[in-house]
Write an enzyme that holds these catalytic residues in place. Structure first.
Site, PDB file in Angstrom:
ATOM      1  N   GLY A   1       0.807  -1.217   0.000  1.00  0.00           N
ATOM      2  CA  GLY A   1       0.000   0.000   0.000  1.00  0.00           C
ATOM      3  C   GLY A   1       0.838   1.263   0.000  1.00  0.00           C
ATOM      4  O   GLY A   1       0.506   2.243   0.669  1.00  0.00           O
ATOM      5  N   ALA A   2       1.919   1.259  -0.766  1.00  0.00           N
ATOM      6  CA  ALA A   2       2.872   2.374  -0.729  1.00  0.00           C
ATOM      7  C   ALA A   2       2.620   3.430  -1.795  1.00  0.00           C
ATOM      8  O   ALA A   2       3.481   4.266  -2.047  1.00  0.00           O
ATOM      9  CB  ALA A   2       4.296   1.829  -0.864  1.00  0.00           C
ATOM     10  N   ASN A   3       1.453   3.412  -2.422  1.00  0.00           N
ATOM     11  CA  ASN A   3       1.177   4.373  -3.481  1.00  0.00           C
ATOM     12  C   ASN A   3       0.591   5.677  -2.953  1.00  0.00           C
ATOM     13  O   ASN A   3       0.461   6.652  -3.673  1.00  0.00           O
ATOM     14  CB  ASN A   3       0.230   3.764  -4.524  1.00  0.00           C
ATOM     15  CG  ASN A   3      -1.117   3.393  -3.930  1.00  0.00           C
ATOM     16  OD1 ASN A   3      -1.181   2.761  -2.894  1.00  0.00           O
ATOM     17  ND2 ASN A   3      -2.198   3.794  -4.580  1.00  0.00           N
TER      18      ASN A   3
ATOM     19  N   ILE B   1       0.516   7.113   4.331  1.00  0.00           N
ATOM     20  CA  ILE B   1       1.612   6.703   5.197  1.00  0.00           C
ATOM     21  C   ILE B   1       2.602   5.807   4.460  1.00  0.00           C
ATOM     22  O   ILE B   1       3.814   5.934   4.611  1.00  0.00           O
ATOM     23  CB  ILE B   1       1.069   5.961   6.430  1.00  0.00           C
ATOM     24  CG1 ILE B   1       0.160   6.869   7.250  1.00  0.00           C
ATOM     25  CG2 ILE B   1       2.199   5.434   7.309  1.00  0.00           C
ATOM     26  CD1 ILE B   1      -0.655   6.124   8.291  1.00  0.00           C
TER      27      ILE B   1
ATOM     28  N   SER C   1      -3.334  -0.143  14.867  1.00  0.00           N
ATOM     29  CA  SER C   1      -4.031   1.104  15.194  1.00  0.00           C
ATOM     30  C   SER C   1      -4.415   1.108  16.667  1.00  0.00           C
ATOM     31  O   SER C   1      -4.584   0.044  17.291  1.00  0.00           O
ATOM     32  CB  SER C   1      -5.295   1.241  14.346  1.00  0.00           C
ATOM     33  OG  SER C   1      -6.107   2.309  14.792  1.00  0.00           O
TER      34      SER C   1
ATOM     35  N   TYR D   1     -13.289  -3.161  11.617  1.00  0.00           N
ATOM     36  CA  TYR D   1     -11.957  -2.553  11.501  1.00  0.00           C
ATOM     37  C   TYR D   1     -11.172  -2.763  12.796  1.00  0.00           C
ATOM     38  O   TYR D   1     -10.001  -3.163  12.757  1.00  0.00           O
ATOM     39  CB  TYR D   1     -12.093  -1.065  11.191  1.00  0.00           C
ATOM     40  CG  TYR D   1     -10.778  -0.332  11.153  1.00  0.00           C
ATOM     41  CD1 TYR D   1      -9.886  -0.532  10.099  1.00  0.00           C
ATOM     42  CD2 TYR D   1     -10.403   0.553  12.169  1.00  0.00           C
ATOM     43  CE1 TYR D   1      -8.668   0.135  10.060  1.00  0.00           C
ATOM     44  CE2 TYR D   1      -9.199   1.222  12.134  1.00  0.00           C
ATOM     45  CZ  TYR D   1      -8.330   1.009  11.077  1.00  0.00           C
ATOM     46  OH  TYR D   1      -7.126   1.670  11.047  1.00  0.00           O
TER      47      TYR D   1
END
Length: 316
Positions: free
Chosen positions: A46-48, A51, A175, A200
């Site tokens: 998820g580096a696009n 964070i 989280s 979540y």
């Protein structure tokens, strides 16, 4: 010394000593390590954006070869181009990875293992939040499937390469929401009752428990693992909630920037002499309080076994 954002990319300027800036109370902890990562290989899911992108930018700036493992290839290519330009590091590589599909996870891992002989840092960063009830390609509830099971499988497939490259590290982005989570073994997929906020929270608790059990199993291997709370960050994560999107936009000045939110992930990835803290949960670049549920070893072991069963793997 007060650290403040510089205008470009939300980076920190340690020479900016403006004590009147109220954002100093929002920005949180800062990774002060100057460790270099030349010759090291990093995978970030998820580096696009958000964070993940800022974590990639920081580690690229330290000289690492960074692999952006992303579902949206167009956004990932744009992010890689930006990181190359801002850091001068050309070893920023984009690879397809859809954590909602175990076939995609296996294909990513297979290709990675063919192309890369080492892996020093794995950052399980990608996640979904507040999704309406839906299932992954394999029939898992979306939050549990992406946030926990997807990263569980990815880590399993890459763990031997991490061991071979030791010292190595794994960072699981959890989280503060884990405090509201429970592992409901009687209804893991939320088919009997479903609340997207609680779903979540449950998945973030699973991240903490996975970190705890994985650390126990990785003792004496040279691979350490950490769970992190990035803070409340202005990002795309709450895109499934109209209410949260409005609140995020209205109060964005009081939220962390993605660069600020990335600090604890970077800290756990690079700071020196952290191995003795393997299995711990961090917030603002320091150990943080874990919920009672997150410290329950028997739940962690059972979740490990159930996860292996759901994914059809054996991980002893």
């Amino acid at each position: 010394m007060i650290l403040r954002r510089s205008p470009q990319h939300g980076r920190f300027d340690p020479n900016d000593n403006i004590s009147s800036d109220p954002r100093k109370y929002v920005a949180g902890g800062v990774c002060k390590s100057t460790a270099k990562l030349n010759g090291k290989v990093v995978v970030i899911t998820g580096a696009n954006t958000g964070i993940g992108k800022e974590t990639a930018r920081d580690l690229a700036g330290r000289g690492a070869k960074v692999i952006l493992a992303c579902r949206d290839m167009a956004k990932a290519e744009a992010a890689a181009c930006e990181i190359r330009n801002t850091t001068g590091n050309q070893e920023i590589i984009v690879k397809k990875l859809d954590l909602a599909d175990t076939k995609s996870i296996r294909e990513f891992a297979e290709n990675f293992l063919k192309e890369e002989k080492e892996l020093h840092i794995l950052i399980n960063n990608a996640g979904v939040m507040l999704c309406p009830y839906s299932k992954t390609a394999d029939g898992f509830e979306m939050h549990l499937g992406v946030n926990h099971l997807g990263h569980f499988l990815l880590t399993f497939l890459l763990i031997e390469r991490l061991k071979q490259s030791a010292p190595a590290r794994i960072v699981n982005v959890s989280s503060l929401a884990h405090h509201g989570g429970r592992i409901r073994f009687h209804d893991l997929m939320g088919e009997k009752s479903y609340n997207r906020g609680l779903a979540y929270c449950h998945s973030k608790l699973a991240n903490v428990l996975f970190t705890r059990e994985l650390a126990r199993r990785l003792q004496d291997t040279g691979v350490s693992v950490y769970a992190v709370h990035p803070g409340t960050v202005f990002s795309e994560l709450p895109r499934h909630s109209v209410v949260l999107n409005v609140l995020w936009t209205t109060f964005q000045y009081f939220l962390k920037t993605p660069a600020e939110g990335a600090q604890t992930s970077v800290y756990c990835a690079v700071v020196e002499d952290l191995e003795s803290m393997s299995g711990k949960y961090f917030s603002d670049c320091k150990p943080a309080y874990v919920s009672t549920q997150g410290r329950h070893d028997e739940t962690a072991k059972k979740l490990w076994d159930v996860s292996c069963e759901l994914l059809g793997i054996q991980w002893d």
